[in-house]
Design a protein around this motif. Structure first.
Motif, mmCIF file in Angstrom:
data_model
loop_
_atom_site.group_PDB
_atom_site.id
_atom_site.type_symbol
_atom_site.label_atom_id
_atom_site.label_comp_id
_atom_site.label_asym_id
_atom_site.label_seq_id
_atom_site.Cartn_x
_atom_site.Cartn_y
_atom_site.Cartn_z
ATOM 1 N N ASP A 65 0.795 -1.327 -0.068
ATOM 2 C CA ASP A 65 0.074 0.011 0.159
ATOM 3 C C ASP A 65 1.228 1.360 0.327
ATOM 4 O OD1 ASP A 65 0.896 -0.861 3.226
ATOM 5 O OD2 ASP A 65 -0.205 1.264 3.389
ATOM 6 N N ARG A 66 1.748 1.128 -0.150
ATOM 7 C CA ARG A 66 3.080 2.490 0.661
ATOM 8 C C ARG A 66 3.600 2.991 -1.139
ATOM 9 N NH1 ARG A 66 6.500 -0.623 4.472
ATOM 10 N NH2 ARG A 66 6.150 -2.435 2.837
ATOM 11 N N GLN A 67 3.499 2.152 -1.962
ATOM 12 C CA GLN A 67 3.430 2.845 -3.189
ATOM 13 C C GLN A 67 5.015 3.477 -3.517
ATOM 14 O OE1 GLN A 67 -0.378 4.159 -3.469
ATOM 15 N NE2 GLN A 67 -0.204 3.584 -5.509
ATOM 16 N N THR A 76 2.658 5.733 -14.488
ATOM 17 C CA THR A 76 1.400 6.826 -13.543
ATOM 18 C C THR A 76 0.641 7.498 -14.784
ATOM 19 O OG1 THR A 76 2.616 8.902 -14.067
ATOM 20 C CG2 THR A 76 2.794 8.569 -11.870
ATOM 21 N N ASP A 77 0.855 7.105 -15.993
ATOM 22 C CA ASP A 77 -0.282 6.886 -16.794
ATOM 23 C C ASP A 77 -0.237 5.421 -17.765
ATOM 24 O OD1 ASP A 77 2.892 7.205 -18.385
ATOM 25 O OD2 ASP A 77 1.660 8.331 -19.607
ATOM 26 N N THR A 78 -0.086 4.760 -17.059
ATOM 27 C CA THR A 78 -0.156 3.193 -17.742
ATOM 28 C C THR A 78 -1.833 2.729 -17.681
ATOM 29 O OG1 THR A 78 0.769 2.151 -16.003
ATOM 30 C CG2 THR A 78 2.070 2.183 -17.410
ATOM 31 N N PRO A 79 -1.659 2.148 -19.519
ATOM 32 C CA PRO A 79 -3.232 1.308 -19.098
ATOM 33 C C PRO A 79 -3.845 0.782 -18.286
ATOM 34 C CG PRO A 79 -1.683 1.111 -21.069
ATOM 35 C CD PRO A 79 -1.078 1.513 -19.900
ATOM 36 N N TRP A 80 -4.906 0.075 -17.856
ATOM 37 C CA TRP A 80 -5.894 -0.397 -16.769
ATOM 38 C C TRP A 80 -4.548 0.031 -15.499
ATOM 39 C CZ3 TRP A 80 -7.788 -4.838 -19.128
ATOM 40 C CH2 TRP A 80 -8.548 -5.647 -19.229
ATOM 41 N N HIS A 81 -4.013 -0.133 -14.846
ATOM 42 C CA HIS A 81 -3.383 0.568 -13.616
ATOM 43 C C HIS A 81 -2.149 1.298 -13.703
ATOM 44 C CE1 HIS A 81 -6.052 -1.565 -10.371
ATOM 45 N NE2 HIS A 81 -5.813 -2.757 -10.203
ATOM 46 N N ASN A 82 -2.662 2.872 -12.908
ATOM 47 C CA ASN A 82 -1.761 3.432 -12.652
ATOM 48 C C ASN A 82 -1.839 3.991 -11.573
ATOM 49 O OD1 ASN A 82 -3.821 5.446 -12.830
ATOM 50 N ND2 ASN A 82 -4.251 5.065 -14.376
ATOM 51 N N ARG A 83 -1.574 4.970 -10.595
ATOM 52 C CA ARG A 83 -0.664 4.812 -9.496
ATOM 53 C C ARG A 83 -1.949 5.703 -8.958
ATOM 54 N NH1 ARG A 83 3.593 5.660 -6.300
ATOM 55 N NH2 ARG A 83 2.957 7.811 -4.309
ATOM 56 N N GLU A 84 -2.263 6.570 -9.470
ATOM 57 C CA GLU A 84 -4.480 6.683 -9.745
ATOM 58 C C GLU A 84 -5.005 5.710 -8.983
ATOM 59 O OE1 GLU A 84 -7.614 9.513 -11.298
ATOM 60 O OE2 GLU A 84 -5.201 10.212 -11.257
ATOM 61 N N THR A 85 -5.364 5.028 -10.057
ATOM 62 C CA THR A 85 -6.361 3.246 -9.459
ATOM 63 C C THR A 85 -5.601 2.638 -8.347
ATOM 64 O OG1 THR A 85 -5.362 2.383 -10.945
ATOM 65 C CG2 THR A 85 -7.091 3.727 -11.970
ATOM 66 N N THR A 87 -3.812 3.915 -5.726
ATOM 67 C CA THR A 87 -4.375 4.589 -4.393
ATOM 68 C C THR A 87 -5.874 4.035 -4.163
ATOM 69 O OG1 THR A 87 -2.292 6.665 -5.170
ATOM 70 C CG2 THR A 87 -3.952 7.382 -3.559
ATOM 71 N N SER A 88 -6.467 4.766 -5.195
ATOM 72 C CA SER A 88 -7.626 4.273 -4.405
ATOM 73 C C SER A 88 -8.111 3.042 -4.206
ATOM 74 C CB SER A 88 -8.759 4.603 -6.024
ATOM 75 O OG SER A 88 -8.840 6.108 -6.652
ATOM 76 N N VAL A 89 -7.743 2.030 -4.785
ATOM 77 C CA VAL A 89 -8.031 0.782 -4.825
ATOM 78 C C VAL A 89 -7.618 0.437 -2.894
ATOM 79 C CG1 VAL A 89 -6.415 -1.689 -4.529
ATOM 80 C CG2 VAL A 89 -7.748 -0.196 -6.599
ATOM 81 N N TRP A 90 -6.079 0.785 -2.824
ATOM 82 C CA TRP A 90 -5.891 1.052 -1.464
ATOM 83 C C TRP A 90 -6.036 1.042 -0.313
ATOM 84 C CZ3 TRP A 90 -3.136 -2.862 0.525
ATOM 85 C CH2 TRP A 90 -2.251 -3.687 -0.673
ATOM 86 N N ARG A 91 -7.058 2.975 -1.038
ATOM 87 C CA ARG A 91 -8.017 3.676 0.122
ATOM 88 C C ARG A 91 -9.246 2.577 0.231
ATOM 89 N NH1 ARG A 91 -8.171 8.078 -2.825
ATOM 90 N NH2 ARG A 91 -9.979 7.471 -3.797
ATOM 91 N N TYR A 92 -10.554 2.300 -0.522
ATOM 92 C CA TYR A 92 -10.917 1.543 -0.725
ATOM 93 C C TYR A 92 -10.927 -0.089 0.579
ATOM 94 C CZ TYR A 92 -13.155 4.084 -4.444
ATOM 95 O OH TYR A 92 -13.952 5.072 -4.792
ATOM 96 N N TYR A 93 -9.720 -0.786 -0.033
ATOM 97 C CA TYR A 93 -9.522 -1.766 0.640
ATOM 98 C C TYR A 93 -9.202 -1.499 1.934
ATOM 99 C CZ TYR A 93 -8.084 -6.672 1.779
ATOM 100 O OH TYR A 93 -7.455 -7.749 2.391
ATOM 101 N N LEU A 94 -8.778 -0.717 2.627
ATOM 102 C CA LEU A 94 -8.235 -0.633 3.677
ATOM 103 C C LEU A 94 -9.134 1.038 4.691
ATOM 104 C CD1 LEU A 94 -4.100 0.362 3.281
ATOM 105 C CD2 LEU A 94 -4.885 -1.641 4.324
#
Length: 182
Positions: A65-67, A76-85, A87-94
């Protein structure tokens, strides 16, 4: 999610004979967050002396989660998953809870005694480096690891099943599982 996955592991091990499975050949695995969950199940089973797991199949695992890795900072701008997505995943999970090794397995201090692992990473993937580092840490802890880094791929790109590299990835995952269960 961890409680649910661990409950399934426990139920499967307890009912192995009725299910027609060998309790000595139970594997856990997943892709992305599911791979992180599989790694957490393996940690919990070890720590709680739970059901024996013979193998972990971790495909493009989300483990930290520390990224803070190079790939997290630079893809930060890769397809499908990037740093922003992510960050959201970890926020939703934790939620508001701090991360533990059972939520983010990269936080585990001790990786010894875990089952052998196959870890696959994608070249242009924010979680690439945490998967590679986890594999290295497993190796340093005496755990057998097969690590495959897929050049030219991005997180989840194997969903494009018409691509030859995707077909090779899927074949490699199946082969790793077959070898482990043989």
């Amino acid at each position: 999610a961890l409680d649910d996955a661990y409950a399934v592991l426990t139920w499967a091990a307890q009912n192995a004979s009725e299910l027609g499975i060998d309790p000595e050949r139970i594997a856990v695995g997943g892709h992305s967050a599911g791979a992180g969950l599989a790694a957490a199940v393996a940690l919990r089973a070890r720590d709680q002396r739970g059901p024996a797991i013979s193998f972990q199949l971790l495909n493009e695992p989300g483990l930290d989660d520390r990224q803070e890795t190079w790939s997290q900072r630079n893809f930060t701008d890769t397809p499908w998953h990037n740093r922003e997505t992510l960050t959201s995943v970890w926020r939703y999970y934790l939620g508001s809870q701090p991360a533990t090794p059972y939520a983010a397995p990269a936080r585990a201090e001790d990786l010894s005694g875990l089952p052998p692992a196959y870890i696959a990473t994608a070249e242009f993937d924010p979680v690439r480096d945490e998967g590679i580092e986890y594999a290295s840490r497993l190796l340093r802890s005496g755990v057998s690891v097969e690590l495959h880094q897929w050049p030219g791929t991005f997180h989840g790109s194997q969903a494009i099943i018409s691509a030859q590299v995707s077909q090779r990835q899927i074949t490699a995952l199946a082969a790793a599982l077959r070898r482990a269960m043989a």
